[in-house]
Design a protein around this motif. Structure first.
Motif, mmCIF file in Angstrom:
data_model
loop_
_atom_site.group_PDB
_atom_site.id
_atom_site.type_symbol
_atom_site.label_atom_id
_atom_site.label_comp_id
_atom_site.label_asym_id
_atom_site.label_seq_id
_atom_site.Cartn_x
_atom_site.Cartn_y
_atom_site.Cartn_z
ATOM 1 N N ALA A 303 19.131 -43.821 -88.264
ATOM 2 C CA ALA A 303 20.139 -44.548 -87.545
ATOM 3 C C ALA A 303 20.895 -43.735 -86.415
ATOM 4 N N VAL A 304 20.854 -42.405 -86.475
ATOM 5 C CA VAL A 304 21.471 -41.637 -85.579
ATOM 6 C C VAL A 304 20.624 -40.606 -84.961
ATOM 7 N N SER A 305 20.976 -40.274 -83.758
ATOM 8 C CA SER A 305 20.181 -39.348 -82.895
ATOM 9 C C SER A 305 20.768 -38.134 -83.244
ATOM 10 N N SER A 306 19.890 -37.239 -83.097
ATOM 11 C CA SER A 306 20.383 -35.837 -83.552
ATOM 12 C C SER A 306 21.091 -35.090 -82.466
ATOM 13 N N ALA A 307 21.115 -35.551 -81.058
ATOM 14 C CA ALA A 307 22.190 -34.948 -80.575
ATOM 15 C C ALA A 307 22.284 -34.484 -79.113
ATOM 16 N N THR A 308 22.582 -35.614 -78.381
ATOM 17 C CA THR A 308 22.884 -34.922 -76.801
ATOM 18 C C THR A 308 24.495 -34.616 -76.801
ATOM 19 N N ASP A 309 24.791 -33.442 -76.601
ATOM 20 C CA ASP A 309 26.297 -33.127 -76.402
ATOM 21 C C ASP A 309 26.936 -33.921 -75.405
ATOM 22 N N GLY A 408 47.343 -22.800 -91.935
ATOM 23 C CA GLY A 408 47.229 -24.046 -91.248
ATOM 24 C C GLY A 408 48.360 -25.367 -91.339
ATOM 25 N N PRO A 409 47.844 -26.070 -90.397
ATOM 26 C CA PRO A 409 46.647 -26.375 -89.870
ATOM 27 C C PRO A 409 46.931 -26.171 -88.394
ATOM 28 N N ALA A 410 45.749 -25.594 -87.724
ATOM 29 C CA ALA A 410 45.549 -25.578 -86.470
ATOM 30 C C ALA A 410 44.696 -26.726 -86.190
ATOM 31 N N ILE A 411 44.982 -26.954 -84.814
ATOM 32 C CA ILE A 411 44.535 -28.509 -84.341
ATOM 33 C C ILE A 411 43.395 -28.024 -83.145
ATOM 34 N N MET A 412 42.189 -28.469 -83.123
ATOM 35 C CA MET A 412 41.223 -28.161 -82.207
ATOM 36 C C MET A 412 40.593 -29.383 -81.882
ATOM 37 N N GLU A 413 40.332 -29.770 -80.586
ATOM 38 C CA GLU A 413 39.401 -30.731 -80.068
ATOM 39 C C GLU A 413 38.083 -30.202 -80.193
ATOM 40 N N ILE A 414 37.051 -31.014 -80.754
ATOM 41 C CA ILE A 414 35.602 -30.270 -80.895
ATOM 42 C C ILE A 414 34.966 -31.641 -80.140
ATOM 43 N N ALA A 415 34.011 -31.186 -79.405
ATOM 44 C CA ALA A 415 33.262 -32.268 -78.505
ATOM 45 C C ALA A 415 32.291 -33.047 -79.589
ATOM 46 N N PRO A 416 32.050 -34.404 -79.305
ATOM 47 C CA PRO A 416 31.086 -35.235 -80.164
ATOM 48 C C PRO A 416 29.806 -35.198 -79.651
ATOM 49 N N ALA A 417 28.698 -35.371 -80.435
ATOM 50 C CA ALA A 417 27.474 -35.498 -79.683
ATOM 51 C C ALA A 417 27.267 -37.282 -79.404
ATOM 52 N N LEU A 418 26.260 -37.440 -78.458
ATOM 53 C CA LEU A 418 26.270 -38.906 -77.940
ATOM 54 C C LEU A 418 25.569 -39.710 -79.171
ATOM 55 N N PRO A 419 26.178 -40.945 -79.680
ATOM 56 C CA PRO A 419 25.668 -41.498 -80.682
ATOM 57 C C PRO A 419 24.453 -42.324 -80.519
ATOM 58 N N SER A 420 23.487 -42.590 -81.384
ATOM 59 C CA SER A 420 22.287 -43.345 -81.204
ATOM 60 C C SER A 420 22.765 -44.833 -81.391
ATOM 61 N N LEU A 421 22.378 -45.959 -80.537
ATOM 62 C CA LEU A 421 22.754 -47.123 -80.805
ATOM 63 C C LEU A 421 21.818 -48.052 -81.582
ATOM 64 N N GLY A 422 20.536 -47.269 -81.698
ATOM 65 C CA GLY A 422 19.594 -47.827 -82.383
ATOM 66 C C GLY A 422 19.738 -48.107 -83.969
ATOM 67 N N LEU A 423 18.842 -49.332 -84.276
ATOM 68 C CA LEU A 423 19.133 -49.643 -85.711
ATOM 69 C C LEU A 423 18.257 -49.064 -86.504
#
Length: 423
Positions: A303-309, A408-423
């Motif tokens: 259900a999920v692509s492995s990952a375009t950043d 902690g906690p330290a706060i950090m923004e982490i980039a997601p991967a592009l989600p797959s919309l396929g079922l």
């Protein structure tokens, strides 16, 4: 947007009243001491946010936002957000007064805001922390009326978060699940901005953790809110005449079994629906000092692509792209503020808390030199605004317990991967 629309805005606000959707006076308070303490803490946070926006609007005008690259529509939305925070303050004060208790007063604050971009980036972070604070407190609330009010405010804070994140180039909603944050973590983060509070304010029954910072330049100005020592004026004292700490602890213990069970169920749901990073980014070999616990590795399903950043799409207005899974970061613990003896410590765990995921990564350390920093690889399965702790043990997939937290906690923004919309 026409100038006439903006000109009419102040008149519109002047005609609005701070409506109280729950008439606490008519219903009778019926509030436990736990509920009152939670309301006082919520009010403390809302005072902070309210002052943050009021100070900004006393400093920056529409043209300042336009010059910084923001739109008139965004400026209008910020004014509505500021009004929301004032409304939250009024409602919480009414709830506390209904119980015959004096609401806490605003404190003196110091916000690291120097221009419009720093204001907007910090507002995005604060709104997300506020959302997580309400969600984290929900299991301890006894009154159904208070729970409904808290849920209503939390939803509003979530809308603020998405709008603010989008404005700075981040994905508005990078995760299908909001991160619940414990009171001590929220207290630690909020105390960063508090200089002093009125002596009449009751001490809060929370304890700040020892500080933790992320080394290097951070895209979303997270380095500006690295945790540090907390002023005595806002630190709870063990000799408080009202033992709120015991009450909160009891409430937390009452919900522990439910929370643990829910965590086991929701972790599975989160694993199924969350975006995965490529599995290769989370692997490590025995020759490195950083090891990822096997239970923290997420697997790819159909259900999920492995990952375009999509780090480029989630970059801040400064053009900086946040790191993604597999990137190495350096953490700087404030050993001087910790009472723990690290001389014989050979391994600690860097624990990433985001959404419903809790992932601990083992790090080999030399106890005598831990203050010089720790390097760790960001694991797969966390993205967006992430809270980072250093813990004594591996708590991957378990219920978060602040008794295991060292820093902690330290706060950090982490980039997601592009989600797959396929079922």
């Amino acid at each position: 947007m026409k100038t006439s629309t903006l000109s009419a805005l102040s008149a519109m606000f002047a005609g609005l009243t701070l409506a109280h959707p729950v008439d606490f006076a008519k219903r009778g308070s019926g509030l436990s001491e736990v509920d009152i303490t939670i309301l006082q803490f919520a009010l403390t946070l809302e005072h902070l946010e309210n002052t943050f926006y009021l100070e900004a609007f006393n400093t920056f005008q529409l043209q300042d936002f336009i010059d910084a690259g923001f739109t008139e529509e965004f400026f209008l939305n910020l004014q509505f957000i500021s009004f929301d925070e004032s409304s939250h303050v009024a409602l919480l004060e009414a709830a506390i007064e209904s119980a015959g208790v004096a609401p806490v007063l605003p404190c003196q604050y110091n916000f690291p805001v120097t221009d419009v971009p720093s204001f907007v980036t910090l507002s995005a972070i604060l709104e997300s922390v506020g959302t997580s604070a309400y969600l984290g407190a929900a299991p301890s609330i006894k009154s159904s009326s208070i729970l409904s009010v808290a849920a209503s405010i939390m939803a509003d804070e979530g809308l603020h978060t998405a709008l603010q994140r989008s404005a700075i180039g981040a994905i508005g909603s990078p995760d299908p699940f909001v991160t619940p944050l414990d009171p001590n973590s929220v207290f630690t983060l909020a105390a960063e901005f508090i200089v002093s509070c009125p002596a009449s304010n009751p001490p809060l029954p929370f304890t700040a953790f020892a500080g933790l910072a992320v080394g290097g330049q951070q895209c979303f100005n997270e380095v500006g809110i690295a945790t540090s020592a907390v002023e005595a004026a806002v630190t709870a004292t063990a000799t408080s005449s009202t033992n709120y700490a015991t009450l909160i602890s009891a409430a937390s213990n009452d919900s522990t079994s439910t929370t643990t069970s829910a965590a086991a169920t929701t972790t599975t749901a989160a694993a199924k629906f969350r975006v995965r990073q490529d599995n290769s980014t989370s692997t490590s070999d025995s020759s490195t000092t950083t090891t990822t616990n096997s239970s923290s590795t997420t697997t790819t399903d159909s259900a999920v692509s492995s990952a375009t950043d999509v780090s480029a799409a989630s970059s801040s207005s400064s053009g900086c792209a946040p790191p993604s899974a597999g990137s190495s970061i350096q953490l700087m613990p404030d050993v001087s503020s910790s009472k723990h003896d690290f001389k014989s410590v050979t391994e600690l765990f860097v624990t990433f808390v985001e959404g419903l995921n809790i992932i601990s990564v083992g790090v080999k350390v030399d106890g005598s030199s831990i203050s010089s920093g720790m390097n760790v690889e960001i694991p797969a399965g966390v993205f967006g605004q992430t809270y980072i702790f250093i813990t004594l043990v591996d708590i991957s997939g378990q219920s978060f317990s602040d008794s295991n937290v060292l820093f902690g906690p330290a706060i950090m923004e982490i980039a997601p991967a592009l989600p797959s919309l396929g079922l």
